[in-house]
Motif scaffolding. Structure first.
Motif, PDB file in Angstrom:
ATOM      1  N   HIS A  91       0.920  -1.304  -0.063  1.00  0.00           N
ATOM      2  CA  HIS A  91      -0.072   0.091  -0.004  1.00  0.00           C
ATOM      3  C   HIS A  91       0.931   1.266  -0.113  1.00  0.00           C
ATOM      4  CE1 HIS A  91      -3.558  -2.435   1.136  1.00  0.00           C
ATOM      5  NE2 HIS A  91      -2.584  -3.336   1.726  1.00  0.00           N
ATOM      6  N   ASP A  95      -1.879   5.429  -1.981  1.00  0.00           N
ATOM      7  CA  ASP A  95      -3.121   4.381  -1.782  1.00  0.00           C
ATOM      8  C   ASP A  95      -3.669   4.773  -0.463  1.00  0.00           C
ATOM      9  OD1 ASP A  95      -2.459   3.108  -4.304  1.00  0.00           O
ATOM     10  OD2 ASP A  95      -1.078   1.464  -3.222  1.00  0.00           O
ATOM     11  N   VAL A  96      -2.820   4.910   0.522  1.00  0.00           N
ATOM     12  CA  VAL A  96      -3.379   5.010   2.003  1.00  0.00           C
ATOM     13  C   VAL A  96      -4.173   6.448   1.893  1.00  0.00           C
ATOM     14  CG1 VAL A  96      -2.806   5.208   4.425  1.00  0.00           C
ATOM     15  CG2 VAL A  96      -1.522   3.503   2.976  1.00  0.00           C
ATOM     16  N   ARG A  99      -7.571   6.036   0.218  1.00  0.00           N
ATOM     17  CA  ARG A  99      -8.504   5.297   0.810  1.00  0.00           C
ATOM     18  C   ARG A  99      -8.984   6.043   2.088  1.00  0.00           C
ATOM     19  NH1 ARG A  99     -10.904   0.454   0.095  1.00  0.00           N
ATOM     20  NH2 ARG A  99     -11.156  -0.732   2.143  1.00  0.00           N
ATOM     21  N   HIS A 131      -6.373   3.262   7.723  1.00  0.00           N
ATOM     22  CA  HIS A 131      -7.411   4.173   6.726  1.00  0.00           C
ATOM     23  C   HIS A 131      -8.465   4.749   7.313  1.00  0.00           C
ATOM     24  CE1 HIS A 131      -5.902   0.916   3.402  1.00  0.00           C
ATOM     25  NE2 HIS A 131      -5.124   1.924   3.520  1.00  0.00           N
TER      26      HIS A 131
END
Length: 338
Positions: A91, A95-96, A99, A131
């Motif tokens: 990740h 990405d983190v 999200r 997240h």
């Protein structure tokens, strides 16, 4: 060219110089013998003092830069660098960030959360713990980390003591939710990390995350006005009575996040975290420390002595985090070749 008579005109050092030189050499050998880590310890102490003075200067100047702010900046600066590695899945920082934006958007649309409201988080070690944590922080919420090893009466006490508007529960802890749901306060909105639910009046999160926007929420929602304002509740284990919530401020998170940096870790390190994220060692020093460095974290669902070193080899781990008896468990493992 100098003559023999000129030798008598060369300056002669004072009589105390040889004694002083001998004293300095003696002190050097004594320091090496009795205090071999003196200079390393001094450098560490100076780094800590410098960081502390910087934080105090920021506080006096009214400059508020939180660990979450640093993470968002890193997601812009190094979007493709791995931030979390979990069960072989990478990740990235982007990405983190995206999200967590989705999760913030879900709660922004479906719940009347105000800045400063408390949300309780009952989840095990998994990327969605982070997240949800970051997403709620982007809404300016105070997040209460609940110990998933605590059950029924003690868990209900934790929930009621932090007075959350929302309780978010991981998919692997639905059995625990089932135990406390009949006794849970009626004004607490319950969300589970699943696409569907068999519980009455319980909301699902995963299906809504997929449909949510990745756009960041308004900056004024997460901007902090004071480094000493509360941002987390982290509970004690309850070994001497019911668990108690420690109130964690932005400033305390910043200090905890500086730990790995103070010990010499760098952005090139890969940090292995097997401790539970509801504990400050894993969340503040571990995850916060990775953000402070801009490094990569390998997150484990739970500590496994038999898999520890193989994981370290597999992911090229350079820094491990331990607490209590963890090292004793590792030392008691049988030697494995290769």
């Amino acid at each position: 060219m100098r003559g023999w008579d000129d030798l008598f005109l060369l300056p002669v050092p004072p009589s105390w110089v040889p004694g002083a030189a001998a004293g300095i050499l003696s002190l050097h050998f004594i320091q090496k013998l009795l205090f071999p880590y003196f200079w390393a310890d001094l450098r560490y102490l100076l780094k800590v003092l410098t960081y502390g003075l910087r934080m105090e200067r920021y506080r006096l100047q009214g400059r508020v830069v939180t660990v979450l702010d640093k993470f968002v900046k890193l997601a812009e600066k190094q979007p493709h660098k791995p931030f979390l590695i979990y069960e072989g899945t990478v990740h990235t920082y982007r990405d983190v960030d995206r999200r967590s934006n989705r999760i913030a958007q879900v709660f922004l649309q479906h719940e009347a959360l105000k800045k400063g409201d408390t949300v309780a988080l009952l989840m095990g070690n998994e990327p969605d713990f982070i997240h949800v944590w970051f997403g709620l922080a982007k809404l300016g919420c105070v997040v209460a980390f609940l110990n998933f090893n605590v059950r029924f009466r003690s868990l209900l006490h934790c929930v009621s003591s932090c007075e959350p508007k929302i309780l978010v529960v991981g998919a692997d802890l639905l059995g625990t939710l089932e135990e406390i749901l009949p006794k849970l306060q009626k004004d607490v909105s319950v969300w589970i990390m699943a696409k569907d639910s068999t519980f009455p009046n319980v909301h699902t999160l995963l299906d809504k995350i997929e449909a949510a926007s990745e756009d960041p929420v308004p900056v004024n929602r997460c901007s902090a006005n004071n480094l000493k304002s509360a941002v987390l509740y982290i509970f004690t284990s309850g070994t001497t009575g019911l668990p108690k919530a420690a109130v964690i401020s932005h400033l305390q998170i910043l200090k905890g996040a500086a730990g790995l940096w103070a010990f010499g870790a760098t952005s090139e390190d890969i940090i292995y975290i097997t401790l539970p994220l509801y504990h400050s060692a894993a969340s503040l020093l571990g995850i916060g420390g990775c953000i402070q460095l801009g490094a990569t974290c390998v997150l484990k669902k739970k500590f496994s002595a038999s898999q520890f070193w193989s994981d370290c080899r597999r992911y090229n781990v350079t820094v491990i985090q331990y607490i209590g008896e963890l090292c004793r468990y590792l030392c008691n493992q049988p030697v494995v070749s290769g």
